[in-house]
Write a protein that holds these residues in place. Sequence first.
Motif, PDB file in Angstrom:
ATOM      1  N   SER A 190      31.426  48.943  11.403  1.00 17.60           N
ATOM      2  CA  SER A 190      30.184  49.712  11.440  1.00 17.60           C
ATOM      3  C   SER A 190      29.586  49.775  10.047  1.00 17.60           C
ATOM      4  O   SER A 190      30.292  49.615   9.054  1.00 17.60           O
ATOM      5  N   SER A 191      28.299  50.041   9.985  1.00 19.42           N
ATOM      6  CA  SER A 191      27.615  50.179   8.706  1.00 19.42           C
ATOM      7  C   SER A 191      26.937  51.536   8.633  1.00 19.42           C
ATOM      8  O   SER A 191      27.119  52.373   9.522  1.00 19.42           O
ATOM      9  N   GLY A 192      26.158  51.761   7.568  1.00 23.29           N
ATOM     10  CA  GLY A 192      25.579  53.069   7.321  1.00 23.29           C
ATOM     11  C   GLY A 192      24.128  53.155   7.782  1.00 23.29           C
ATOM     12  O   GLY A 192      23.298  52.330   7.407  1.00 23.29           O
ATOM     13  N   ARG A 193      23.824  54.163   8.577  1.00 25.81           N
ATOM     14  CA  ARG A 193      22.471  54.343   9.083  1.00 25.81           C
ATOM     15  C   ARG A 193      21.506  54.719   7.970  1.00 25.81           C
ATOM     16  O   ARG A 193      20.302  54.468   8.071  1.00 25.81           O
ATOM     17  N   ILE A 213      29.900  53.198   0.062  1.00 24.18           N
ATOM     18  CA  ILE A 213      30.862  53.685  -0.935  1.00 24.18           C
ATOM     19  C   ILE A 213      30.330  54.958  -1.598  1.00 24.18           C
ATOM     20  O   ILE A 213      31.080  55.920  -1.800  1.00 24.18           O
ATOM     21  N   GLU A 214      29.070  54.958  -1.933  1.00 34.35           N
ATOM     22  CA  GLU A 214      28.477  56.134  -2.580  1.00 34.35           C
ATOM     23  C   GLU A 214      28.579  57.363  -1.694  1.00 34.35           C
ATOM     24  O   GLU A 214      28.853  58.466  -2.171  1.00 34.35           O
ATOM     25  N   VAL A 215      28.388  57.180  -0.400  1.00 33.98           N
ATOM     26  CA  VAL A 215      28.420  58.318   0.531  1.00 33.98           C
ATOM     27  C   VAL A 215      29.854  58.743   0.838  1.00 33.98           C
ATOM     28  O   VAL A 215      30.183  59.935   0.806  1.00 33.98           O
ATOM     29  N   ALA A 216      30.714  57.778   1.146  1.00 33.99           N
ATOM     30  CA  ALA A 216      32.064  58.094   1.623  1.00 33.99           C
ATOM     31  C   ALA A 216      33.071  58.281   0.498  1.00 33.99           C
ATOM     32  O   ALA A 216      34.020  59.061   0.640  1.00 33.99           O
ATOM     33  N   GLY A 217      32.901  57.541  -0.607  1.00 39.27           N
ATOM     34  CA  GLY A 217      33.905  57.520  -1.659  1.00 39.27           C
ATOM     35  C   GLY A 217      34.883  56.386  -1.435  1.00 39.27           C
ATOM     36  O   GLY A 217      35.111  55.936  -0.303  1.00 39.27           O
ATOM     37  N   VAL A 218      35.502  55.910  -2.506  1.00 36.91           N
ATOM     38  CA  VAL A 218      36.356  54.727  -2.428  1.00 36.91           C
ATOM     39  C   VAL A 218      37.612  54.951  -1.582  1.00 36.91           C
ATOM     40  O   VAL A 218      38.230  53.979  -1.137  1.00 36.91           O
ATOM     41  N   ASP A 219      37.972  56.203  -1.319  1.00 35.53           N
ATOM     42  CA  ASP A 219      39.147  56.480  -0.494  1.00 35.53           C
ATOM     43  C   ASP A 219      38.878  56.336   0.998  1.00 35.53           C
ATOM     44  O   ASP A 219      39.805  56.477   1.807  1.00 35.53           O
ATOM     45  N   MET A 224      25.686  43.590   0.358  1.00 40.63           N
ATOM     46  CA  MET A 224      26.271  44.323  -0.760  1.00 40.63           C
ATOM     47  C   MET A 224      25.534  45.646  -1.002  1.00 40.63           C
ATOM     48  O   MET A 224      26.160  46.644  -1.389  1.00 40.63           O
ATOM     49  N   ALA A 225      24.239  45.669  -0.760  1.00 37.81           N
ATOM     50  CA  ALA A 225      23.514  46.938  -0.874  1.00 37.81           C
ATOM     51  C   ALA A 225      24.047  47.942   0.140  1.00 37.81           C
ATOM     52  O   ALA A 225      24.200  49.134  -0.168  1.00 37.81           O
ATOM     53  N   MET A 226      24.363  47.471   1.352  1.00 37.96           N
ATOM     54  CA  MET A 226      24.944  48.355   2.364  1.00 37.96           C
ATOM     55  C   MET A 226      26.328  48.830   1.935  1.00 37.96           C
ATOM     56  O   MET A 226      26.658  50.018   2.039  1.00 37.96           O
ATOM     57  N   VAL A 227      27.158  47.910   1.446  1.00 39.00           N
ATOM     58  CA  VAL A 227      28.502  48.278   1.000  1.00 39.00           C
ATOM     59  C   VAL A 227      28.434  49.352  -0.078  1.00 39.00           C
ATOM     60  O   VAL A 227      29.139  50.373  -0.018  1.00 39.00           O
TER      61      VAL A 227
END
Length: 388
Positions: free
Chosen positions: A227-230, A320-326, A313-316
């Motif tokens: 899944s990706s980010g809305r 990452i910015e929203v969820a955090g690397v964990d 890569m913009a989506m990735v």
Amino acid sequence: MFALLLLAGCATTQAEAPRKAHRDFLVLDTHLDTPLHFGRPGWSFAGHHDPATDLVQVDLERMDAGALDGGFFAIYTEQGPLNAKGYADALAFARGRSDLIDHTLAAFPNRIDFATTAADARRIDRAGLRVAFKSMENSYPLGEDLSLLREFHDRGVRLAGPVHGANNQFADSSGDTPKWNGLSPLGRTWVKEMNRLGMVIDASHASDAAFDQMLELSKSPLLLSHSSGRGAFDHPRNLDDSRIRKLAAKGGAICVSTIFLSNMNMGPERAALFSRYEHIADLSPEAQADLARRWRALDATQPIWAADFERYMAMVLHVIEVAGVDHVCFGADWDGGGGLPGIEDISALPKVTERLRAAGYSDADLAKMWGGNILRVVEAAARAASTQ
């Protein structure tokens, strides 16, 4: 003074320590639709497959080229009628697909091995082999008999989603009009049984309401396998930023996909090709090659996605910015509609590592996102089962 000099020397050594190469990480993908190719006449998982004449994106040769250490090979079953015959036909298909995965991969004991635990995956990786988990995309084949979850657990499945592109007996799909307003009563019981067995719940394809309810009910973290980010592209198959944060707060992870970074260009010609592709194992080698040629010709004039590696890569980076690397991982939907210009198959995976390095992410961050977060969620599911 000697202690200070010693510390300074250690700091210099650490600063000069070489960064890990992409292939030094344990690189996993949570959603590989490649088993649909396994039954193709005259085709080998280990062979060389020319992209001009073969649509496969994952094979042992490409796994070596892209340093993909393994992932979850999906038992995907098309949705059918919600009745006894539909369930029976689907169950027979899912059992056959599970057997096909076993038979195909067991033919390469010196190259790939099966895992059911995080410890298995690490052990197999240390031995220099590829890692094969199994997953179930769409629990429709279970019918209304949840005891069948135990059978698929015993078959090695450790990740399963309740629903696919249409509502079923367990949940509403993100691609359908709500029927249950989330999970059905049977779907709620499905969550409990998944937890009891220590299987990871896959929320990809589920509606927002079904996601919310699974997140509330589950005793272990959820995973979104592809899944990706809305927030970066508004589509029902993607998860909004608020839900991504809630997923992370409960220890889950979202594995970023290459699909739905744009609207899907599914015209009549592409739809017909997809229909043939989903049954590619029923085609002769000549018909398979013809399908690939037609697919590539259509790609040149009417691409499925209006996106490329830069968009990916913009989506990735957004996720990452929203969820955090964990709480980020990767599930590109290889062999199921994924892949974009610049990241056409898994041989391109090192480019993702290069771009994340350029964005400032460390070895520790990359180790989490490429495999550590996935194995942590697998371990959490097993741990939660042991306490019930």
